[in-house]
Scaffold this motif. Structure first.
Motif, short mmCIF file in Angstrom:
data_model
loop_
_atom_site.label_atom_id
_atom_site.label_comp_id
_atom_site.label_asym_id
_atom_site.label_seq_id
_atom_site.Cartn_x
_atom_site.Cartn_y
_atom_site.Cartn_z
N THR A 92 116.73 62.67 49.82
CA THR A 92 118.29 62.53 49.96
C THR A 92 119.07 62.00 48.79
OG1 THR A 92 117.86 62.45 52.28
CG2 THR A 92 120.21 61.87 51.58
N ALA A 93 120.22 62.57 48.25
CA ALA A 93 120.94 61.90 47.33
C ALA A 93 121.30 60.70 47.69
CB ALA A 93 122.14 62.69 47.00
N VAL A 94 121.41 59.68 46.78
CA VAL A 94 121.71 58.30 46.87
C VAL A 94 123.16 58.32 47.69
CG1 VAL A 94 122.38 56.06 45.92
CG2 VAL A 94 120.52 57.31 45.17
N GLU A 95 124.19 58.88 47.17
CA GLU A 95 125.60 58.57 47.80
C GLU A 95 125.53 59.09 49.28
OE1 GLU A 95 125.52 62.30 44.89
OE2 GLU A 95 124.72 60.51 45.20
N ARG A 96 124.70 60.18 49.73
CA ARG A 96 124.53 60.51 50.90
C ARG A 96 123.74 59.97 51.98
NH1 ARG A 96 123.47 67.01 50.62
NH2 ARG A 96 124.01 66.60 53.01
N ARG A 97 123.21 58.61 51.42
CA ARG A 97 122.31 57.91 52.33
C ARG A 97 123.06 56.92 53.34
NH1 ARG A 97 117.42 56.00 48.11
NH2 ARG A 97 116.69 58.15 47.71
N PRO A 98 122.70 56.42 54.33
CA PRO A 98 122.98 55.64 55.26
C PRO A 98 123.58 54.23 54.57
CG PRO A 98 121.16 56.46 56.43
CD PRO A 98 121.13 56.91 54.69
N LEU A 99 124.70 53.75 55.11
CA LEU A 99 125.15 52.45 54.52
C LEU A 99 124.70 51.22 55.23
CD1 LEU A 99 129.10 53.20 54.12
CD2 LEU A 99 127.11 53.61 52.50
N TYR A 100 124.23 50.13 54.16
CA TYR A 100 123.86 48.83 54.84
C TYR A 100 124.64 47.88 54.23
CZ TYR A 100 119.31 50.56 56.65
OH TYR A 100 118.26 51.30 57.40
N ILE A 101 124.95 46.73 54.99
CA ILE A 101 125.75 45.81 54.52
C ILE A 101 124.70 44.45 54.69
CG2 ILE A 101 126.89 45.32 56.86
CD1 ILE A 101 129.30 44.45 55.23
N SER A 102 124.77 43.61 53.75
CA SER A 102 123.96 42.28 53.92
C SER A 102 124.40 41.29 52.75
CB SER A 102 122.50 42.68 53.67
OG SER A 102 121.57 41.65 54.11
N ARG A 103 123.69 40.17 52.51
CA ARG A 103 124.01 39.10 51.73
C ARG A 103 123.25 39.11 50.58
NH1 ARG A 103 127.60 34.94 52.30
NH2 ARG A 103 127.69 35.23 54.69
N CYS A 104 123.74 38.98 49.13
CA CYS A 104 122.72 38.79 48.12
C CYS A 104 122.28 37.56 48.14
CB CYS A 104 123.50 39.08 46.82
SG CYS A 104 122.49 38.86 45.33
N ILE A 105 121.00 37.14 48.27
CA ILE A 105 120.27 35.94 47.84
C ILE A 105 119.48 35.79 46.62
CG2 ILE A 105 120.39 35.29 50.34
CD1 ILE A 105 117.49 35.82 50.14
N GLY A 106 119.37 36.87 45.86
CA GLY A 106 118.65 36.81 44.74
C GLY A 106 119.06 37.94 43.59
N SER A 107 119.48 37.70 42.53
CA SER A 107 119.99 38.41 41.68
C SER A 107 118.92 39.09 40.56
CB SER A 107 121.35 37.84 40.93
OG SER A 107 122.31 37.56 41.67
N ALA A 108 119.28 39.84 39.56
CA ALA A 108 118.25 40.38 38.64
C ALA A 108 117.57 39.39 37.91
CB ALA A 108 118.91 41.52 37.92
N GLY A 109 116.29 39.14 37.73
CA GLY A 109 115.82 37.93 36.83
C GLY A 109 115.56 36.73 37.74
N ASP A 110 115.94 36.42 38.99
CA ASP A 110 115.67 35.40 39.68
C ASP A 110 114.38 35.38 40.11
OD1 ASP A 110 118.43 34.58 39.44
OD2 ASP A 110 118.88 35.00 41.28
N THR A 111 113.86 34.11 40.56
CA THR A 111 112.63 34.03 41.27
C THR A 111 112.84 33.37 42.59
OG1 THR A 111 111.28 33.79 39.14
CG2 THR A 111 110.10 33.01 41.14
N LEU A 112 112.44 34.06 43.53
CA LEU A 112 112.74 33.52 44.99
C LEU A 112 111.03 33.01 45.51
CD1 LEU A 112 115.00 36.44 46.28
CD2 LEU A 112 115.54 34.12 45.78
N MET A 113 111.06 31.99 46.49
CA MET A 113 109.94 31.59 47.14
C MET A 113 109.96 32.19 48.40
SD MET A 113 108.45 29.83 44.65
CE MET A 113 107.04 29.25 45.78
N LEU A 114 109.30 33.27 48.74
CA LEU A 114 109.15 33.79 49.90
C LEU A 114 107.80 33.83 50.67
CD1 LEU A 114 110.60 37.48 48.75
CD2 LEU A 114 111.81 35.27 49.69
N ASN A 115 107.90 33.58 51.90
CA ASN A 115 106.40 33.48 52.74
C ASN A 115 105.91 34.92 52.87
OD1 ASN A 115 107.96 34.52 54.84
ND2 ASN A 115 108.23 32.93 56.17
N LYS A 116 104.98 34.80 53.98
CA LYS A 116 104.41 36.33 54.26
C LYS A 116 105.24 37.06 54.75
CE LYS A 116 102.29 34.61 58.45
NZ LYS A 116 102.94 35.53 59.33
N ASP A 117 106.00 36.71 55.39
CA ASP A 117 107.18 37.71 56.16
C ASP A 117 108.44 37.84 55.18
OD1 ASP A 117 105.86 37.79 58.51
OD2 ASP A 117 106.51 35.78 59.13
#
Length: 303
Positions: A92-117
């Motif tokens: 499916t073309a990107v511009e025709r895909r469903p919309l989501y909304i969320s908060r950015c917590i990691g930008s390109a180049g960042d390192t995040l500490m995430l658990n198994k979930d």
């Protein structure tokens, strides 16, 4: 009579064209599909999206490729609107895909500490409306419910139980502050990740031209990203990543990516579900509430 009809047709056409140009080039609108962004945004609310926040993504990118005018990176803490990185139909073309909304917590180049979930266990809190899971004694349930009624806190459904029978509920940081101010330490509420700390692993958010090393804990995420968004053949055998049939210990990405999270950790409509969000999926930053669930929220700035 014919002249009047023709004049109305011209006015109608001009209005429709103007609305189309505004939605295409300036601002668009979307409705919040779930409760995942409460208490910043509520399910059913309509929000305006500034399409110039990160540069204007030119329309019909499936025809002539991805281009963005005045491109800039997403700031951590921004609430962003984007096309689904993992649609039901991959072609499916990107511009025709469903919309989501969320908060950015990691930008390109960042390192995040995430658990198994894939939940962040270390890092800053970007909003007092962001939620966490709290544990409290089962014998305090009636007292807590009465307190929530007194404080006007609603919608905080029971999220589960611990092994020792304690209760788990989701509260925003501001809500937990209000509760603590009311009862102090007489009603102990402890964040779940403090009571049951989990091992965390470093996850690098890929940036354009950046080499990311493959580890057992990130191999699945990297494999999916390479296959879905870098459009290369990628598979996993054991803990080894294969790209185009060859084993690799690292990979150099061709675009910037972001990691997003819902306010409510119980909600799964974020990067825990679909992984990294590529830059070419970004539409813009959520700007103003135009269709509120409560009248006082009308035209409130999204933050």
């Amino acid at each position: 009579m014919k002249k009047r009809r023709l004049r109305w047709l011209k006015v109608t056409a001009a209005v429709l064209i103007s609305v189309g140009l505004v939605k295409t080039l300036l601002v668009t609108s979307c409705f919040i599909p779930s409760a995942g962004m409460e208490n910043s945004l509520y399910q059913g609310e309509g929000v305006l999206v500034n399409k110039w926040s990160y540069g204007l993504r030119l329309p019909l990118q499936s025809w002539w490729g991805y281009h963005r005018i005045g491109a800039s990176r997403v700031e951590k803490g921004d609430i962003v609107v984007f096309n689904s990185p993992m649609p039901r139909e991959e072609h499916t073309a990107v511009e025709r895909r469903p919309l989501y909304i969320s908060r950015c917590i990691g930008s390109a180049g960042d390192t995040l500490m995430l658990n198994k979930d894939l939940i962040q266990v270390e890092g800053p809190v970007f909003s007092p409306d962001a939620k966490d899971l709290y544990v409290y004694p089962a014998d305090q349930e009636e007292r807590l419910l009465a307190l929530l009624d007194t404080l006007g806190i609603q919608g905080n459904l029971l999220a589960g139980y611990t092994e020792d029978g304690s209760y788990i509920r989701s509260f925003s940081y501001y809500e937990s502050y209000l509760i603590s101010q009311k009862v102090g330490k007489s009603l102990p509420m402890v964040p779940l990740n403090e009571r049951h700390p989990e091992k965390a692993y470093p996850f690098v958010v890929p940036a354009k031209g950046q080499v990311v090393k493959v580890y057992p804990w990130n191999v699945t995420l990297l494999c999916n990203t390479i296959r879905l968004h870098e459009h290369r053949q990628a598979t996993i055998k054991g803990d080894t990543l294969y790209v185009e049939g060859s084993p690799v210990g690292h990979y150099c990405f061709s675009k910037d990516y972001y990691w997003v999270a819902s306010n409510d950790p119980v909600n799964l409509r974020d990067s825990r579900l679909f992984g990294f969000v590529p830059e070419d999926h970004l539409i813009g930053k959520a700007w103003r509430v135009w269709f509120p669930v409560r009248l006082e929220r009308f035209w409130q700035r999204v933050q």
